[in-house]
Design an enzyme around this catalytic site. Sequence first.
Site, mmCIF file in Angstrom:
data_model
loop_
_atom_site.group_PDB
_atom_site.id
_atom_site.type_symbol
_atom_site.label_atom_id
_atom_site.label_comp_id
_atom_site.label_asym_id
_atom_site.label_seq_id
_atom_site.Cartn_x
_atom_site.Cartn_y
_atom_site.Cartn_z
ATOM 1 N N ASN A 208 0.846 -1.192 0.000
ATOM 2 C CA ASN A 208 0.000 0.000 0.000
ATOM 3 C C ASN A 208 0.882 1.243 0.000
ATOM 4 O O ASN A 208 2.100 1.150 0.062
ATOM 5 C CB ASN A 208 -0.977 -0.014 1.182
ATOM 6 C CG ASN A 208 -0.248 0.028 2.508
ATOM 7 O OD1 ASN A 208 0.364 1.027 2.850
ATOM 8 N ND2 ASN A 208 -0.293 -1.079 3.251
ATOM 9 N N ASP A 276 -4.249 -5.865 5.240
ATOM 10 C CA ASP A 276 -5.246 -6.715 5.898
ATOM 11 C C ASP A 276 -5.177 -8.157 5.414
ATOM 12 O O ASP A 276 -5.560 -9.072 6.127
ATOM 13 C CB ASP A 276 -6.654 -6.164 5.633
ATOM 14 C CG ASP A 276 -6.871 -4.851 6.384
ATOM 15 O OD1 ASP A 276 -6.479 -4.796 7.568
ATOM 16 O OD2 ASP A 276 -7.396 -3.891 5.780
ATOM 17 N N LYS A 286 8.887 -17.438 -9.679
ATOM 18 C CA LYS A 286 8.122 -16.369 -10.320
ATOM 19 C C LYS A 286 6.993 -16.972 -11.152
ATOM 20 O O LYS A 286 7.237 -17.904 -11.943
ATOM 21 C CB LYS A 286 9.051 -15.547 -11.209
ATOM 22 C CG LYS A 286 8.373 -14.346 -11.797
ATOM 23 C CD LYS A 286 9.292 -13.573 -12.707
ATOM 24 C CE LYS A 286 8.476 -12.573 -13.502
ATOM 25 N NZ LYS A 286 9.115 -12.169 -14.728
ATOM 26 N N ASP A 305 -4.053 -9.030 13.270
ATOM 27 C CA ASP A 305 -4.179 -7.615 13.616
ATOM 28 C C ASP A 305 -3.180 -7.327 14.743
ATOM 29 O O ASP A 305 -3.338 -7.807 15.866
ATOM 30 C CB ASP A 305 -5.609 -7.302 14.052
ATOM 31 C CG ASP A 305 -5.821 -5.806 14.183
ATOM 32 O OD1 ASP A 305 -4.993 -5.140 14.835
ATOM 33 O OD2 ASP A 305 -6.809 -5.300 13.612
ATOM 34 N N ILE A 306 -2.161 -6.560 14.423
ATOM 35 C CA ILE A 306 -1.067 -6.340 15.387
ATOM 36 C C ILE A 306 -1.551 -5.505 16.572
ATOM 37 O O ILE A 306 -1.289 -5.822 17.730
ATOM 38 C CB ILE A 306 0.125 -5.684 14.673
ATOM 39 C CG1 ILE A 306 0.674 -6.684 13.645
ATOM 40 C CG2 ILE A 306 1.218 -5.289 15.649
ATOM 41 C CD1 ILE A 306 1.423 -6.098 12.517
ATOM 42 N N PHE A 324 -4.247 3.922 15.087
ATOM 43 C CA PHE A 324 -4.738 4.918 14.147
ATOM 44 C C PHE A 324 -5.978 4.341 13.479
ATOM 45 O O PHE A 324 -6.146 3.124 13.413
ATOM 46 C CB PHE A 324 -3.684 5.232 13.076
ATOM 47 C CG PHE A 324 -2.699 6.274 13.512
ATOM 48 C CD1 PHE A 324 -1.688 5.942 14.398
ATOM 49 C CD2 PHE A 324 -2.781 7.586 13.050
ATOM 50 C CE1 PHE A 324 -0.770 6.901 14.828
ATOM 51 C CE2 PHE A 324 -1.875 8.550 13.463
ATOM 52 C CZ PHE A 324 -0.874 8.209 14.353
ATOM 53 N N LYS A 338 -13.911 1.224 16.199
ATOM 54 C CA LYS A 338 -12.629 0.532 16.037
ATOM 55 C C LYS A 338 -11.893 0.457 17.370
ATOM 56 O O LYS A 338 -11.296 -0.554 17.715
ATOM 57 C CB LYS A 338 -11.795 1.292 15.000
ATOM 58 C CG LYS A 338 -10.781 0.447 14.295
ATOM 59 C CD LYS A 338 -10.179 1.170 13.098
ATOM 60 C CE LYS A 338 -10.961 0.981 11.806
ATOM 61 N NZ LYS A 338 -10.377 1.673 10.674
ATOM 62 N N LYS A 342 -10.906 -3.073 18.932
ATOM 63 C CA LYS A 342 -9.498 -3.488 19.055
ATOM 64 C C LYS A 342 -8.990 -3.355 20.484
ATOM 65 O O LYS A 342 -7.833 -3.685 20.758
ATOM 66 C CB LYS A 342 -8.636 -2.673 18.097
ATOM 67 C CG LYS A 342 -9.050 -2.842 16.634
ATOM 68 C CD LYS A 342 -7.928 -2.471 15.700
ATOM 69 C CE LYS A 342 -8.369 -2.554 14.244
ATOM 70 N NZ LYS A 342 -7.254 -2.621 13.321
HETATM 71 N N1 CTP Z 1 -3.639 -2.548 12.343
HETATM 72 C C1 CTP Z 1 -2.776 -3.533 12.775
HETATM 73 N N2 CTP Z 1 -2.769 -4.739 12.148
HETATM 74 C C2 CTP Z 1 -3.610 -4.981 11.100
HETATM 75 C C3 CTP Z 1 -4.484 -3.972 10.650
HETATM 76 C C4 CTP Z 1 -4.475 -2.755 11.296
HETATM 77 O O1 CTP Z 1 -2.012 -3.301 13.719
HETATM 78 N N3 CTP Z 1 -3.554 -6.159 10.515
HETATM 79 C C5 CTP Z 1 -3.678 -1.270 13.081
HETATM 80 C C6 CTP Z 1 -3.146 -0.091 12.318
HETATM 81 O O2 CTP Z 1 -1.772 0.091 12.571
HETATM 82 C C7 CTP Z 1 -3.964 1.035 12.929
HETATM 83 C C8 CTP Z 1 -5.286 0.398 13.253
HETATM 84 O O3 CTP Z 1 -5.013 -0.996 13.323
HETATM 85 O O4 CTP Z 1 -3.413 1.484 14.149
HETATM 86 C C9 CTP Z 1 -6.405 0.640 12.302
HETATM 87 O O5 CTP Z 1 -6.116 0.349 10.985
HETATM 88 P P1 CTP Z 1 -7.229 0.547 9.826
HETATM 89 O O6 CTP Z 1 -6.607 0.112 8.559
HETATM 90 O O7 CTP Z 1 -7.793 1.890 9.918
HETATM 91 O O8 CTP Z 1 -8.315 -0.431 10.305
HETATM 92 P P2 CTP Z 1 -8.675 -1.862 9.922
HETATM 93 O O9 CTP Z 1 -8.618 -2.694 11.157
HETATM 94 O O10 CTP Z 1 -7.870 -2.339 8.776
HETATM 95 O O11 CTP Z 1 -10.193 -1.715 9.554
HETATM 96 P P3 CTP Z 1 -10.897 -1.235 8.196
HETATM 97 O O12 CTP Z 1 -9.848 -1.349 7.106
HETATM 98 O O13 CTP Z 1 -11.995 -2.191 8.091
HETATM 99 O O14 CTP Z 1 -11.342 0.158 8.447
#
Ligand code: CTP
Length: 402
Positions: A208, A276, A286, A305-306, A324, A338, A342
Amino acid sequence: MSASKRVLLIIAGGIAAYKALDVIRRGRERGLTFRVILTKGGAQFVTPLSVSALSGHKVYGDLFSLTDEAEMGHIRLVREADLVVVAPATADIIAKMAHGLADDLATTALLANDRPVLIAPSMNAVMWAHPAVQANIATLRARGVFTVGPGAGDLACGEVGDGRLADPLDIVGAMLARLAPGPLAGLKALVTSGPTFEAIDPVRFIGNRSSGKQGHAIAAALAAAGAATTLISGPTAEPDPAGCKVIHIESAAEMLAAAQNALPADIAICAAAVSDWRPAHLANQKMKKREGGEPPRIELATNPDILATLAAAGPQRPRLVVGFAAETERVVEFAQVKRAKKQCDWILANDVSPQTGTFGGAENEVHFITASGAEAWPRLSKRELAARLAARIADHFGKSVA
Ligand code: CTP
């Protein structure tokens, strides 16, 4: 500054070594005490007598001198210091530090050292720009070594450019800044930053556009405030921030493992844009196009999800977990959800719609969300936002730590 702050100064063999004498003088005027190691090269430029006269102490130089070892071994030299400073830091000692060489008293002491280290590089401009030197400096910075200078100007060799030892007063200023107990001194922080890359095959990945600017600025601000900070960074173009231990990773799985390794920590800030999903199967070779064939279908698996994992780490849970929320609509409402989902303490919620320019930009505008409500912060540079967050964290621990 209390008079008890002790600096172990290593003077290496560069023409700017004479300026180290002024560093000692200016530092002592400001209450610092000095023990000095003069390398063999350093002693070609300044005499042990002048160093000892200015520092008020015996000067150390020889690793194998029995008297020195009996009086003050190299281990004690570093253990008794609050800060280790290398000025001037030549290309040679920088390379030795980066590679862990220990062939004299200075490098052995540096290897046995567990105190903060500040180096003031000084060399010819072409040497300074050399990829080998820059790679060594990057290695040292990633290990948390602080740097001051070099500056630009006339060099002793007659050339002009980057490589001049920082002004002695600036070196002393950098020492005092490192020695001042910041508001987060004694706390341990981990920060995730940047994107993650999820491999499809050896050459392709899903990624990304996260620049890592905000996460890196937060790590720098926490380190500047005195927290022992580990930055876990996905692939970004951002330089490693000063004063942090930096761990470079690519995938979400690696980021999670590094974050768990960094526990226990008092503070966890998840600023990374973690992918995600990842390809469910990694192709070992490859993937080739097939003549007239269908494009491959890539099956995805969900990444851990960390943030949520750290927030649910039981006894290992950092005392403050901050996430964030990147949203494009109903920012506060979605971010509140969120935060609850979380189980983190705070969320910084921002609008990442393309017209806001937040992704990759230098500024950020967030809603600061806690269990007790939401505050709209003004539009700030990412650096200012990081400083504001660090101050908020200091407030939090000031109130909650007895
Ligand atoms: N985050 C994380 N690990 C993941 C996904 C997200 O640690 N696999 C953390 C990001 O670092 C951030 C927060 O979760 O602090 C929110 O990330 P965001 O992308 O906004 O949320 P998502 O959980 O991915 O939800 P969505 O995309 O459905 O809004």
